[in-house]
Design a protein around this motif. Structure first.
Motif, PDB file in Angstrom:
ATOM      1  N   PRO A  95       0.865  -1.137  -0.028  1.00  0.00           N
ATOM      2  CA  PRO A  95      -0.292  -0.132   0.131  1.00  0.00           C
ATOM      3  C   PRO A  95       0.766   1.367   0.124  1.00  0.00           C
ATOM      4  N   ILE A  96       0.445   2.194  -0.814  1.00  0.00           N
ATOM      5  CA  ILE A  96       1.314   3.414  -0.877  1.00  0.00           C
ATOM      6  C   ILE A  96       0.450   4.369   0.057  1.00  0.00           C
ATOM      7  N   PHE A  97       0.869   4.941   1.223  1.00  0.00           N
ATOM      8  CA  PHE A  97       0.137   5.767   2.047  1.00  0.00           C
ATOM      9  C   PHE A  97       0.558   7.083   1.614  1.00  0.00           C
ATOM     10  N   HIS A  98      -0.601   8.084   1.512  1.00  0.00           N
ATOM     11  CA  HIS A  98      -0.532   9.480   1.212  1.00  0.00           C
ATOM     12  C   HIS A  98      -1.273  10.154   2.393  1.00  0.00           C
ATOM     13  N   TYR A  99      -0.461  11.236   2.658  1.00  0.00           N
ATOM     14  CA  TYR A  99      -1.065  12.398   3.733  1.00  0.00           C
ATOM     15  C   TYR A  99      -0.639  13.465   2.784  1.00  0.00           C
ATOM     16  N   SER A 100      -1.796  14.442   3.084  1.00  0.00           N
ATOM     17  CA  SER A 100      -1.739  15.852   2.309  1.00  0.00           C
ATOM     18  C   SER A 100      -2.617  16.850   3.193  1.00  0.00           C
ATOM     19  N   ASN A 101      -1.841  18.031   3.422  1.00  0.00           N
ATOM     20  CA  ASN A 101      -2.218  18.695   4.285  1.00  0.00           C
ATOM     21  C   ASN A 101      -1.362  20.300   4.202  1.00  0.00           C
ATOM     22  N   SER A 102      -2.273  21.237   4.002  1.00  0.00           N
ATOM     23  CA  SER A 102      -1.689  22.700   3.731  1.00  0.00           C
ATOM     24  C   SER A 102      -0.368  22.655   2.990  1.00  0.00           C
ATOM     25  N   GLY A 103      -0.490  21.847   1.799  1.00  0.00           N
ATOM     26  CA  GLY A 103       0.621  21.884   0.900  1.00  0.00           C
ATOM     27  C   GLY A 103       1.638  20.870   1.215  1.00  0.00           C
ATOM     28  N   ILE A 104       1.588  20.138   2.274  1.00  0.00           N
ATOM     29  CA  ILE A 104       2.488  18.979   2.573  1.00  0.00           C
ATOM     30  C   ILE A 104       2.063  17.891   2.234  1.00  0.00           C
ATOM     31  N   ASN A 105       2.673  17.159   1.287  1.00  0.00           N
ATOM     32  CA  ASN A 105       2.331  15.734   0.923  1.00  0.00           C
ATOM     33  C   ASN A 105       3.347  14.842   1.126  1.00  0.00           C
ATOM     34  N   VAL A 106       2.998  13.711   2.017  1.00  0.00           N
ATOM     35  CA  VAL A 106       3.919  12.275   2.237  1.00  0.00           C
ATOM     36  C   VAL A 106       3.463  11.312   1.441  1.00  0.00           C
ATOM     37  N   TYR A 107       4.447  10.701   1.024  1.00  0.00           N
ATOM     38  CA  TYR A 107       4.109   9.353   0.202  1.00  0.00           C
ATOM     39  C   TYR A 107       5.135   8.330   0.713  1.00  0.00           C
ATOM     40  N   SER A 108       4.556   7.294   0.994  1.00  0.00           N
ATOM     41  CA  SER A 108       5.348   6.150   1.506  1.00  0.00           C
ATOM     42  C   SER A 108       4.897   4.787   1.483  1.00  0.00           C
ATOM     43  N   ALA A 109       5.508   3.902   1.382  1.00  0.00           N
ATOM     44  CA  ALA A 109       5.115   2.557   1.431  1.00  0.00           C
ATOM     45  C   ALA A 109       5.287   1.901   3.120  1.00  0.00           C
ATOM     46  N   ASP A 110       5.788   2.982   3.791  1.00  0.00           N
ATOM     47  CA  ASP A 110       6.073   2.490   5.158  1.00  0.00           C
ATOM     48  C   ASP A 110       5.269   3.569   6.074  1.00  0.00           C
ATOM     49  N   LEU A 111       4.118   2.836   6.428  1.00  0.00           N
ATOM     50  CA  LEU A 111       3.165   3.762   7.445  1.00  0.00           C
ATOM     51  C   LEU A 111       3.845   4.175   8.513  1.00  0.00           C
ATOM     52  N   GLU A 112       4.934   3.545   9.255  1.00  0.00           N
ATOM     53  CA  GLU A 112       5.398   4.082  10.458  1.00  0.00           C
ATOM     54  C   GLU A 112       6.405   5.381  10.168  1.00  0.00           C
ATOM     55  N   ALA A 113       7.061   5.384   8.886  1.00  0.00           N
ATOM     56  CA  ALA A 113       7.796   6.578   8.440  1.00  0.00           C
ATOM     57  C   ALA A 113       7.114   7.666   8.191  1.00  0.00           C
ATOM     58  N   ALA A 114       5.748   7.461   7.533  1.00  0.00           N
ATOM     59  CA  ALA A 114       5.053   8.531   7.171  1.00  0.00           C
ATOM     60  C   ALA A 114       4.529   9.310   8.477  1.00  0.00           C
ATOM     61  N   VAL A 115       3.859   8.343   9.355  1.00  0.00           N
ATOM     62  CA  VAL A 115       3.466   9.084  10.760  1.00  0.00           C
ATOM     63  C   VAL A 115       4.355   9.510  11.430  1.00  0.00           C
ATOM     64  N   SER A 116       5.709   9.227  11.672  1.00  0.00           N
ATOM     65  CA  SER A 116       6.866   9.758  12.182  1.00  0.00           C
ATOM     66  C   SER A 116       7.068  11.231  11.839  1.00  0.00           C
TER      67      SER A 116
END
Length: 599
Positions: A104-125
């Motif tokens: 799964p490719i996890f995606h976080y987007s907020n206020s112009g910040i985008n995080v893409y990662s296959a590692d949920l722990e890295a994205a959350v951190s």
């Protein structure tokens, strides 16, 4: 948090304004490109699980353009993994996951910040490092309780989403775009069963060959009383590669899996080990044994690593993707259309659903039903035949969490490979009739082609619809299981572990108080576990699990979770005598969700 920040500091990042996370230790550079691999890939009879293996492979592969290479990779690569590419001349980043979307490719987007990662722990951190707040999803955990491992919510966090399979992704300064792999077009091409079965066999044998010929010193294949591990064994035997593997079966002597696995070991002269290879780090805390994987995976799964594992050279082989060769959700969801009412779709999807005794409150039932219908209707964009939707749903949702992400986690520690992973197999299954899928005819034909002797050995429970299969296939008589217990196990060095725990003190304060079972009680527990299809520990530790759930309820921090359930549902799980498989599984699922949400 310290662990997460250390990992993020090792990541390489992509374009300014976009954050693009991957594993640094597998990163390599070529002219105009930077590559990193998360997970383990099989391509062209080759297993790639390290930076050196990736570099060697790319040295013999021409990368003409990022899009062409990404599409070629999606057509040929197998096993749960994600390839990350930075193309310097055009300042573009590409995320190229395996075609079935097991990573799964996890995606976080907020206020112009985008995080893409296959590692949920890295994205959350990283999101938390930026001082941004994430909200744990009660609905995701509720689906775990209702549906078992994996639901159809995007992720365990409200603000993080995932994407559909059969796509790779391009990130530029101007935005993000998804591109469908051209291999998906093969689903609607004319085909013959014999021709596709031949391609599938070649595909699976190629994967097993890649594993057998890899440079890993320790290769462990799991063997059980089930079907998928036996199909995998048949391919190993066909390639005369059994000496490349040690075989492991969990559970106490007398358990259904052990009875079958021990018999197969004796008849085929397999080398058995009593070590699983890639397994959770040892701990004396039962609460940690049961629930640390849920916290380590950030709420995705109650199985997998627990955070105590150190890097290992062990390769572990399993057969989880055999489920795509047959019907999983399809049979129960026949007759539905994209216009079916939401709760009707849910009632078909959840075989234990009854409105008057649902384990959901009315509000949660309505919300989850609408979420499921959205996923159901979305399948119409991918598949033309509604009879395919049920089994396609298994790939698009549950499979990527239950098997895919679990494999990704293990491949960050050692190497986790599933040789039954096959786009050809998935397409053949979907293009076959619902009756073929429901009877497991594809699996039967694969096993018969590789080893009719393995078909003669009983399974732990029926795996085929013999009435349907016998109409076009010769009957193979089943012989009795040979009773035997291994006395000699191969000597395999233990992997290294650490003494850290991912569980917070709010969870570690609880403890299981069950005394070791006497021989007679242990026998009783084993018999009950075999009878209702559960693991021994789920029966043996049930009393303590109920006690901890009672304490968690009294903590008063589960209001949202309890409002999602019928009145007194958790209280009944914590206090009444539980006798059915569903009730006992609900107990452990609900307890894990309660501890995770309560933190």
């Amino acid at each position: 948090m310290a662990t997460g920040l250390a990992r993020v500091s090792d990541e390489f990042r992509g374009l300014e304004g976009k954050v693009f996370l991957s594993r640094r230790e597998n990163g390599i550079e070529q002219t105009d490109y930077r590559f990193a691999l998360d997970g383990a890939a099989i391509i062209r009879d080759t297993l790639i699980s390290s930076s050196s293996e990736l570099e060697n492979f790319l040295a013999t592969t021409r990368v003409s353009s990022p899009h062409q290479f990404a599409d070629w990779w999606g057509e040929n690569a197998k096993n749960p993994h994600a390839l990350f590419i930075l193309h310097s001349p055009t300042e573009r980043a590409f995320i190229v996951p395996d075609p079935l979307g097991a990573a799964p490719i996890f995606h976080y987007s907020n206020s112009g910040i985008n995080v893409y990662s296959a590692d949920l722990e890295a994205a959350v951190s990283f999101v938390e490092y930026l001082g941004l707040k994430l909200t744990k999803s009660t609905e995701f955990q509720l689906q775990r309780v209702v549906l078992g491992n994996g639901g159809y919510n995007a992720s365990p966090y409200e603000e993080i989403t995932t994407f559909d399979p059969f796509h790779y992704f391009e990130i530029t300064e101007s935005g993000f775009s998804a591109h469908q792999y051209s291999v998906f077009n093969q689903l609607n091409e004319p085909y013959s069963y014999i021709g596709e079965m031949t391609r599938l066999r070649q595909d699976l044998l190629s994967s097993v060959r890649a594993v057998a010929n890899s440079g890993k010193n320790v290769k462990i294949s799991h063997i059980t009383g089930g079907f998928d591990s036996r199909l995998l064994l048949s391919l190993i035997l066909e390639l005369d590669a059994k000496d490349e593997f040690d075989f492991f079966c969990s559970g106490p002597v007398g358990a259904a899996d052990r009875i079958v696995a021990d018999s197969i070991t004796r008849q085929f002269g397999l080398s058995r080990t009593n070590k699983a290879g890639l397994s959770p780090g040892p701990t004396d805390s039962r609460i940690e044994q049961l629930f640390a994987p849920l916290f380590f995976s950030h709420g995705i799964s109650a199985t997998g690593p627990n955070g105590r594992e150190e890097k290992s050279g062990i390769l572990a082989v399993g057969g989880g993707y055999g489920g795509l060769l047959r019907s999983t959700f399809g049979a129960r969801m026949q007759g539905l259309s994209t216009e079916s009412p939401a709760q009707h779709v849910f009632s078909k999807f959840d075989p234990y659903y009854k409105h008057d005794s649902s384990i959901l409150s009315d509000a949660s039932l309505s919300k989850i039903s609408e979420s499921l219908r959205y996923e159901w209707q979305k399948l119409g964009r991918f598949y033309n035949d509604p009879s395919q939707f049920g089994d396609a749903l298994y790939l698009h949702i549950r499979n990527k969490y239950h098997f895919g992400y679990n494999a990704m986690q293990w491949s960050r520690i050692g190497t986790r490979v599933d040789p039954l992973y096959s786009v050809n197999g998935y397409f053949l299954s979907l293009r076959s009739t619902p009756e073929v899928r429901a009877s497991n005819q594809i699996g039967y034909d694969l096993l018969a082609a590789a080893s009719t002797k393995l078909l003669e050995i009983p399974f732990d429970k029926p795996k085929f619809d013999h009435e349907l299969i016998s109409r076009s296939r010769p009957t193979i008589a089943t012989k009795s299981t040979m009773k035997w217990t291994p006395e000699v196990y191969s000597n395999i060095d233990n992997p290294a572990f650490n003494n850290s725990s991912v569980l917070p003190q709010s969870v570690l304060k609880y403890s299981f108080t069950d005394s070791p079972a006497s021989p007679s009680l242990r026998k009783k527990f084993i018999e009950k576990a075999n009878k209702i299809g559960l693991n021994y520990w789920q029966i043996a530790n049930m009393g303590s699990a109920q006690g901890i759930l009672s304490q968690a309820i009294l903590s008063g921090n589960l209001d949202d979770f309890q409002r999602s359930l019928p009145p007194n549902f958790l209280h009944k799980l914590a206090t009444k005598e539980l006798v059915t498989r569903v009730e006992i599984r609900n107990l452990y699922s609900a307890l894990g969700a309660a501890l995770w949400l309560n933190d």
